[in-house]
Scaffold this motif. Structure first.
Motif, PDB file in Angstrom:
ATOM      1  N   LEU A 130      -5.948  15.250  37.165  1.00  0.00           N
ATOM      2  CA  LEU A 130      -4.798  16.151  37.081  1.00  0.00           C
ATOM      3  C   LEU A 130      -3.699  15.844  38.090  1.00  0.00           C
ATOM      4  O   LEU A 130      -2.503  15.904  37.761  1.00  0.00           O
ATOM      5  CB  LEU A 130      -5.251  17.600  37.254  1.00  0.00           C
ATOM      6  N   LEU A 131      -4.074  15.530  39.320  1.00  0.00           N
ATOM      7  CA  LEU A 131      -3.053  15.330  40.350  1.00  0.00           C
ATOM      8  C   LEU A 131      -2.093  14.185  40.016  1.00  0.00           C
ATOM      9  O   LEU A 131      -0.869  14.365  40.085  1.00  0.00           O
ATOM     10  CB  LEU A 131      -3.714  15.124  41.713  1.00  0.00           C
ATOM     11  N   PRO A 132      -2.579  12.988  39.627  1.00  0.00           N
ATOM     12  CA  PRO A 132      -1.625  11.940  39.254  1.00  0.00           C
ATOM     13  C   PRO A 132      -0.856  12.260  37.967  1.00  0.00           C
ATOM     14  O   PRO A 132       0.279  11.825  37.804  1.00  0.00           O
ATOM     15  CB  PRO A 132      -2.499  10.688  39.088  1.00  0.00           C
ATOM     16  N   LEU A 133      -1.455  13.028  37.064  1.00  0.00           N
ATOM     17  CA  LEU A 133      -0.724  13.437  35.857  1.00  0.00           C
ATOM     18  C   LEU A 133       0.482  14.294  36.229  1.00  0.00           C
ATOM     19  O   LEU A 133       1.578  14.129  35.689  1.00  0.00           O
ATOM     20  CB  LEU A 133      -1.636  14.228  34.906  1.00  0.00           C
ATOM     21  N   VAL A 134       0.273  15.214  37.178  1.00  0.00           N
ATOM     22  CA  VAL A 134       1.357  16.091  37.618  1.00  0.00           C
ATOM     23  C   VAL A 134       2.395  15.323  38.433  1.00  0.00           C
ATOM     24  O   VAL A 134       3.595  15.552  38.315  1.00  0.00           O
ATOM     25  CB  VAL A 134       0.793  17.264  38.452  1.00  0.00           C
ATOM     26  N   ALA A 135       1.937  14.381  39.222  1.00  0.00           N
ATOM     27  CA  ALA A 135       2.827  13.664  40.142  1.00  0.00           C
ATOM     28  C   ALA A 135       3.603  12.529  39.481  1.00  0.00           C
ATOM     29  O   ALA A 135       4.571  12.024  40.043  1.00  0.00           O
ATOM     30  CB  ALA A 135       2.019  13.104  41.309  1.00  0.00           C
ATOM     31  N   THR A 136       3.202  12.122  38.293  1.00  0.00           N
ATOM     32  CA  THR A 136       3.786  10.931  37.675  1.00  0.00           C
ATOM     33  C   THR A 136       5.229  11.129  37.220  1.00  0.00           C
ATOM     34  O   THR A 136       5.673  12.250  36.987  1.00  0.00           O
ATOM     35  CB  THR A 136       2.933  10.488  36.467  1.00  0.00           C
TER      36      THR A 136
ATOM     37  N   ASP B 126     -13.313   6.519  35.772  1.00  0.00           N
ATOM     38  CA  ASP B 126     -12.971   5.226  36.361  1.00  0.00           C
ATOM     39  C   ASP B 126     -11.503   5.176  36.793  1.00  0.00           C
ATOM     40  O   ASP B 126     -10.621   5.699  36.105  1.00  0.00           O
ATOM     41  CB  ASP B 126     -13.243   4.116  35.336  1.00  0.00           C
ATOM     42  N   ASP B 127     -11.254   4.528  37.927  1.00  0.00           N
ATOM     43  CA  ASP B 127      -9.896   4.456  38.474  1.00  0.00           C
ATOM     44  C   ASP B 127      -8.922   3.793  37.509  1.00  0.00           C
ATOM     45  O   ASP B 127      -7.775   4.241  37.362  1.00  0.00           O
ATOM     46  CB  ASP B 127      -9.900   3.687  39.800  1.00  0.00           C
ATOM     47  N   ASP B 128      -9.337   2.704  36.854  1.00  0.00           N
ATOM     48  CA  ASP B 128      -8.437   1.997  35.939  1.00  0.00           C
ATOM     49  C   ASP B 128      -8.147   2.822  34.699  1.00  0.00           C
ATOM     50  O   ASP B 128      -7.016   2.823  34.191  1.00  0.00           O
ATOM     51  CB  ASP B 128      -9.041   0.643  35.531  1.00  0.00           C
ATOM     52  N   LEU B 129      -9.153   3.526  34.194  1.00  0.00           N
ATOM     53  CA  LEU B 129      -8.932   4.387  33.031  1.00  0.00           C
ATOM     54  C   LEU B 129      -7.901   5.464  33.365  1.00  0.00           C
ATOM     55  O   LEU B 129      -6.948   5.686  32.599  1.00  0.00           O
ATOM     56  CB  LEU B 129     -10.265   5.026  32.618  1.00  0.00           C
ATOM     57  N   ILE B 130      -8.060   6.098  34.507  1.00  0.00           N
ATOM     58  CA  ILE B 130      -7.123   7.148  34.915  1.00  0.00           C
ATOM     59  C   ILE B 130      -5.741   6.559  35.204  1.00  0.00           C
ATOM     60  O   ILE B 130      -4.715   7.167  34.874  1.00  0.00           O
ATOM     61  CB  ILE B 130      -7.682   7.906  36.135  1.00  0.00           C
ATOM     62  N   ARG B 131      -5.717   5.365  35.781  1.00  0.00           N
ATOM     63  CA  ARG B 131      -4.424   4.710  36.054  1.00  0.00           C
ATOM     64  C   ARG B 131      -3.639   4.485  34.762  1.00  0.00           C
ATOM     65  O   ARG B 131      -2.424   4.727  34.716  1.00  0.00           O
ATOM     66  CB  ARG B 131      -4.660   3.367  36.752  1.00  0.00           C
ATOM     67  N   ILE B 132      -4.307   4.045  33.715  1.00  0.00           N
ATOM     68  CA  ILE B 132      -3.633   3.804  32.439  1.00  0.00           C
ATOM     69  C   ILE B 132      -3.050   5.103  31.892  1.00  0.00           C
ATOM     70  O   ILE B 132      -1.881   5.162  31.480  1.00  0.00           O
ATOM     71  CB  ILE B 132      -4.606   3.177  31.427  1.00  0.00           C
ATOM     72  N   LEU B 133      -3.849   6.168  31.896  1.00  0.00           N
ATOM     73  CA  LEU B 133      -3.410   7.434  31.312  1.00  0.00           C
ATOM     74  C   LEU B 133      -2.308   8.104  32.121  1.00  0.00           C
ATOM     75  O   LEU B 133      -1.484   8.826  31.570  1.00  0.00           O
ATOM     76  CB  LEU B 133      -4.594   8.397  31.190  1.00  0.00           C
ATOM     77  N   THR B 134      -2.276   7.863  33.406  1.00  0.00           N
ATOM     78  CA  THR B 134      -1.332   8.581  34.261  1.00  0.00           C
ATOM     79  C   THR B 134      -0.068   7.802  34.607  1.00  0.00           C
ATOM     80  O   THR B 134       0.872   8.386  35.161  1.00  0.00           O
ATOM     81  CB  THR B 134      -2.012   9.025  35.573  1.00  0.00           C
ATOM     82  N   THR B 135      -0.024   6.510  34.276  1.00  0.00           N
ATOM     83  CA  THR B 135       1.163   5.727  34.647  1.00  0.00           C
ATOM     84  C   THR B 135       1.887   5.077  33.477  1.00  0.00           C
ATOM     85  O   THR B 135       3.094   4.858  33.552  1.00  0.00           O
ATOM     86  CB  THR B 135       0.792   4.614  35.650  1.00  0.00           C
ATOM     87  N   ARG B 136       1.188   4.761  32.408  1.00  0.00           N
ATOM     88  CA  ARG B 136       1.839   4.064  31.289  1.00  0.00           C
ATOM     89  C   ARG B 136       2.744   5.009  30.503  1.00  0.00           C
ATOM     90  O   ARG B 136       2.488   6.212  30.409  1.00  0.00           O
ATOM     91  CB  ARG B 136       0.803   3.463  30.333  1.00  0.00           C
ATOM     92  N   SER B 137       3.785   4.439  29.895  1.00  0.00           N
ATOM     93  CA  SER B 137       4.666   5.230  29.037  1.00  0.00           C
ATOM     94  C   SER B 137       3.877   5.699  27.818  1.00  0.00           C
ATOM     95  O   SER B 137       2.844   5.119  27.451  1.00  0.00           O
ATOM     96  CB  SER B 137       5.867   4.400  28.589  1.00  0.00           C
ATOM     97  N   LYS B 138       4.368   6.731  27.161  1.00  0.00           N
ATOM     98  CA  LYS B 138       3.690   7.248  25.978  1.00  0.00           C
ATOM     99  C   LYS B 138       3.676   6.212  24.857  1.00  0.00           C
ATOM    100  O   LYS B 138       2.689   6.106  24.112  1.00  0.00           O
ATOM    101  CB  LYS B 138       4.359   8.552  25.522  1.00  0.00           C
TER     102      LYS B 138
END
Length: 316
Positions: free
Chosen positions: A149-155, A186-198
């Motif tokens: 949640l935190l990176p989703l909100v911060a992105t 996993d860090d990479d899974l969360i990184r993809i969901l929280t940083t990539r464009s839709k």
């Protein structure tokens, strides 16, 4: 894709304000008059009505409504009158008070708004609650929930439509590997969901289906009893096809065991000016019953009338 029906000819904001004030005067409240005005004004018009009402009658329209209305009808009208950023801030703050399933409300807000709209919601949150949205999420969540949640909100996502297909294939394989190993945090899974464009995430999920013959969201559904995995699934749905997500929320809110008025109110108030037309189409396709018929069967009175007006199914 909005379903609210706004008068073809511009209405007088001053007249609207006086009509609303009239609805609060005398014996009783004229709920029908309130619905006939507020349910048929767009966000900018409602903002002007609220500003003019405060200037004319020295009171916030929200306070007047709060004094005159009650129950689910009051909650719906108050949520509708808030500006979209104020509304988002309020919903996230309320969600932080009731965790578990309320986590999905945070996901709804941060994953279905544009980066600009999310920024406005954060500013509204700061102005209203004197702290940041990120601060509350970080303080009130823990473990995997906080990690997602935190990176989703911060992105601040890139909003363009450009897609890197090579990257999409690579990350589709990475997602498959993580899900196959049940490494949902996993860090990479969360990184993809929280940083990539839709657009990029959509391309990745399409590649996932092309390569492995499976829909990643349906795969996650198999573990839907796990609250974190349900949140992960909601994140993917809200990022890629929010209309389907909101159809499901409505379907679960209007069911044989009783109506979840909180969810019904939230979805109608937040999506009426966005994509409710598509949500209604999805609802009919999935349930073989029009959304207005389902709402009319499960709700009553002024609450029902306001809901139907907002989804474009009243008599105006």
């Amino acid at each position: 894709m909005s379903t609210i029906i706004v008068p073809a000819h511009a209405t007088s904001i001053t007249d609207d304000v006086e009509q609303l004030h009239k609805a609060f005067s005398g014996w009783g409240t004229d709920e029908k008059l309130i619905i006939s005005i507020l349910a048929h004004r767009d966000a900018e018009q409602r903002k002007q009505i609220r500003e003019t009402y405060a200037a004319t009658h020295n009171e916030d329209l929200l306070k007047s409504l709060d004094k005159e209305l009650s129950n689910d009808f009051e909650k719906l009208v108050l949520l509708w009158v808030l500006s979209p950023p104020e509304r988002d801030a309020y919903l996230v703050n309320e969600a932080t008070k009731r965790w578990t399933k309320s986590n999905q409300v945070v996901v709804e807000v941060v994953c279905t708004r544009s980066s600009h709209d999310l920024l406005l919601a954060k500013q509204a949150y700061h102005a209203r609650y004197k702290k940041s949205m990120e601060e509350d999420i970080a303080y009130l969540t823990k473990g995997d929930f906080r990690k997602l949640l935190l990176p989703l909100v911060a992105t601040c996502r890139y909003e363009g439509s450009e897609v890197n297909m090579t990257l999409a294939k690579t990350e589709a394989k990475l997602l498959h590997e993580k899900l196959d190993d049940k490494c949902y945090n996993d860090d990479d899974l969360i990184r993809i969901l929280t940083t990539r464009s839709k657009f990029q995430i959509n391309a990745t999920l399409n590649q996932y289906k092309n390569i492995y013959g499976e829909d990643i969201i349906k795969e996650l559904e198999e573990d839907s009893k796990d609250e974190y995995i349900s949140l992960l699934r909601a994140t993917l749905e809200c990022l890629t096809y929010p209309e389907k997500y909101f159809e499901r929320v409505l379907r679960q809110a209007i069911n044989k065991t009783g109506t979840d008025e909180t969810a019904l109110t939230r979805v109608v108030a937040t999506r009426a000016e966005v994509d409710m037309k598509v949500i209604k189409e999805e609802y009919l396709k999935r349930n073989s019953v029009p959304l207005d018929k389902a709402i009319a069967k499960d709700t009553r009175g002024d609450y029902e009338d306001m809901l139907l007006a907002l989804i474009g199914c009243d008599e105006e």
